[in-house]
Design an enzyme around this catalytic site. Structure first.
Site, PDB file in Angstrom:
ATOM      1  N   ARG A 273       0.840  -1.209   0.000  1.00  0.00           N
ATOM      2  CA  ARG A 273       0.000   0.000   0.000  1.00  0.00           C
ATOM      3  C   ARG A 273       0.872   1.255   0.000  1.00  0.00           C
ATOM      4  O   ARG A 273       1.862   1.322   0.732  1.00  0.00           O
ATOM      5  CB  ARG A 273      -0.941  -0.008   1.205  1.00  0.00           C
ATOM      6  N   ASP A 274       0.465   2.215  -0.831  1.00  0.00           N
ATOM      7  CA  ASP A 274       1.184   3.493  -0.903  1.00  0.00           C
ATOM      8  C   ASP A 274       1.068   4.215   0.439  1.00  0.00           C
ATOM      9  O   ASP A 274       0.005   4.236   1.055  1.00  0.00           O
ATOM     10  CB  ASP A 274       0.607   4.358  -2.035  1.00  0.00           C
ATOM     11  N   ILE A 275       2.154   4.829   0.857  1.00  0.00           N
ATOM     12  CA  ILE A 275       2.191   5.515   2.155  1.00  0.00           C
ATOM     13  C   ILE A 275       1.311   6.774   2.151  1.00  0.00           C
ATOM     14  O   ILE A 275       0.865   7.222   3.207  1.00  0.00           O
ATOM     15  CB  ILE A 275       3.662   5.855   2.522  1.00  0.00           C
TER      16      ILE A 275
ATOM     17  N   ASN B  75       4.823   6.145 -13.875  1.00  0.00           N
ATOM     18  CA  ASN B  75       5.452   7.432 -14.179  1.00  0.00           C
ATOM     19  C   ASN B  75       6.909   7.221 -14.564  1.00  0.00           C
ATOM     20  O   ASN B  75       7.580   6.347 -14.017  1.00  0.00           O
ATOM     21  CB  ASN B  75       5.379   8.354 -12.956  1.00  0.00           C
TER      22      ASN B  75
ATOM     23  N   GLU C  64       9.028   9.917  -8.609  1.00  0.00           N
ATOM     24  CA  GLU C  64       9.759  10.330  -7.398  1.00  0.00           C
ATOM     25  C   GLU C  64      10.708   9.244  -6.919  1.00  0.00           C
ATOM     26  O   GLU C  64      11.758   9.552  -6.341  1.00  0.00           O
ATOM     27  CB  GLU C  64       8.769  10.652  -6.264  1.00  0.00           C
ATOM     28  N   VAL C  65      10.324   7.988  -7.103  1.00  0.00           N
ATOM     29  CA  VAL C  65      11.154   6.876  -6.621  1.00  0.00           C
ATOM     30  C   VAL C  65      11.674   6.118  -7.842  1.00  0.00           C
ATOM     31  O   VAL C  65      10.884   5.640  -8.672  1.00  0.00           O
ATOM     32  CB  VAL C  65      10.340   5.938  -5.693  1.00  0.00           C
TER      33      VAL C  65
ATOM     34  N   HIS D  28       7.651   1.283 -10.690  1.00  0.00           N
ATOM     35  CA  HIS D  28       6.478   0.853  -9.922  1.00  0.00           C
ATOM     36  C   HIS D  28       5.219   1.176 -10.698  1.00  0.00           C
ATOM     37  O   HIS D  28       5.148   2.195 -11.396  1.00  0.00           O
ATOM     38  CB  HIS D  28       6.438   1.505  -8.536  1.00  0.00           C
ATOM     39  N   MET D  29       4.245   0.299 -10.540  1.00  0.00           N
ATOM     40  CA  MET D  29       2.942   0.502 -11.163  1.00  0.00           C
ATOM     41  C   MET D  29       1.965   0.866 -10.048  1.00  0.00           C
ATOM     42  O   MET D  29       1.839   0.135  -9.069  1.00  0.00           O
ATOM     43  CB  MET D  29       2.515  -0.798 -11.849  1.00  0.00           C
ATOM     44  N   HIS D  30       1.318   2.028 -10.174  1.00  0.00           N
ATOM     45  CA  HIS D  30       0.286   2.420  -9.210  1.00  0.00           C
ATOM     46  C   HIS D  30      -1.009   1.719  -9.594  1.00  0.00           C
ATOM     47  O   HIS D  30      -1.429   1.787 -10.767  1.00  0.00           O
ATOM     48  CB  HIS D  30       0.023   3.929  -9.269  1.00  0.00           C
TER      49      HIS D  30
HETATM   50  P1  5GP Z   1       6.013   8.130  -8.228  1.00  0.00           P
HETATM   51  O1  5GP Z   1       5.708   9.587  -8.063  1.00  0.00           O
HETATM   52  O2  5GP Z   1       7.492   7.863  -8.188  1.00  0.00           O
HETATM   53  O3  5GP Z   1       5.321   7.493  -9.382  1.00  0.00           O
HETATM   54  O4  5GP Z   1       5.369   7.428  -6.947  1.00  0.00           O
HETATM   55  C1  5GP Z   1       6.079   7.106  -5.793  1.00  0.00           C
HETATM   56  C2  5GP Z   1       5.052   6.668  -4.772  1.00  0.00           C
HETATM   57  O5  5GP Z   1       5.727   5.999  -3.727  1.00  0.00           O
HETATM   58  C3  5GP Z   1       4.277   7.822  -4.157  1.00  0.00           C
HETATM   59  O6  5GP Z   1       2.889   7.641  -4.378  1.00  0.00           O
HETATM   60  C4  5GP Z   1       4.658   7.766  -2.676  1.00  0.00           C
HETATM   61  O7  5GP Z   1       3.587   8.088  -1.820  1.00  0.00           O
HETATM   62  C5  5GP Z   1       5.103   6.328  -2.514  1.00  0.00           C
HETATM   63  N1  5GP Z   1       6.110   6.127  -1.486  1.00  0.00           N
HETATM   64  C6  5GP Z   1       7.280   6.830  -1.350  1.00  0.00           C
HETATM   65  N2  5GP Z   1       7.976   6.353  -0.299  1.00  0.00           N
HETATM   66  C7  5GP Z   1       7.253   5.337   0.224  1.00  0.00           C
HETATM   67  C8  5GP Z   1       7.474   4.446   1.327  1.00  0.00           C
HETATM   68  O8  5GP Z   1       8.477   4.503   2.038  1.00  0.00           O
HETATM   69  N3  5GP Z   1       6.510   3.521   1.568  1.00  0.00           N
HETATM   70  C9  5GP Z   1       5.384   3.410   0.790  1.00  0.00           C
HETATM   71  N4  5GP Z   1       4.501   2.461   1.124  1.00  0.00           N
HETATM   72  N5  5GP Z   1       5.146   4.242  -0.255  1.00  0.00           N
HETATM   73  C10 5GP Z   1       6.071   5.179  -0.529  1.00  0.00           C
END
Ligand code: 5GP
Length: 116
Positions: A30-32, A88, A96-97, A101-103
């Site tokens: 689950r997303d944080i 993304n 961001e990460v 990853h696939m949301h």
């Molecule tokens: P991006 O913007 O890279 O597509 O999405 C990165 C996602 O990772 C964001 O929705 C953010 O909330 C989630 N995220 C970042 N750090 C963590 C973490 O430590 N744990 C979890 N569960 N989600 C994270």
């Protein structure tokens, strides 16, 4: 050699996260900071920073990410109403990460795909 992110620690269970599924190829948690009632991230267990790093040999793991997303959507009870899968890439994509990853987003009407 790509640099590890916090997601590698989640895969290895070195830091806490709400993992909903894991096998030898992918991990889903689950997303944080959820953007919808269901917001789960599906990631490959191998480190691929962005979609730009994808090669033909990654076809199986990337296909498995979508199959996993569909299974989780079913488990979450959102399959029939529908959901959105988002990947993304880099700055313009809002990544961001830097571990692909696939949301999986669902549980409500999500509205237009882009805010502007
Ligand atoms: P991006 O913007 O890279 O597509 O999405 C990165 C996602 O990772 C964001 O929705 C953010 O909330 C989630 N995220 C970042 N750090 C963590 C973490 O430590 N744990 C979890 N569960 N989600 C994270």
């Amino acid at each position: 050699m790509a640099e590890e992110t916090i997601f590698s620690k989640i895969i290895r269970r070195e830091i806490p996260s709400d993992i909903v599924y894991q096998d030898d190829m992918v991990t889903a948690f689950r997303d944080i900071a959820p953007q919808a009632p269901t917001h789960i991230l599906i990631i490959p267990n191998i480190l691929l920073p962005t979609v730009n790093d994808v090669k033909p040999e990654h076809e199986q793991v990337l296909g498995h990410m979508i199959i996993t997303a569909a299974k989780i959507a079913e488990q979450e009870g959102i399959a029939e109403n529908g959901y959105r899968l988002v990947v993304n890439c880099n700055r313009h994509g809002g990544q961001e990460v830097y571990h692909i990853h696939m949301h999986l987003l669902g549980g409500k009407v999500l509205g237009p795909m882009l805010s502007h």
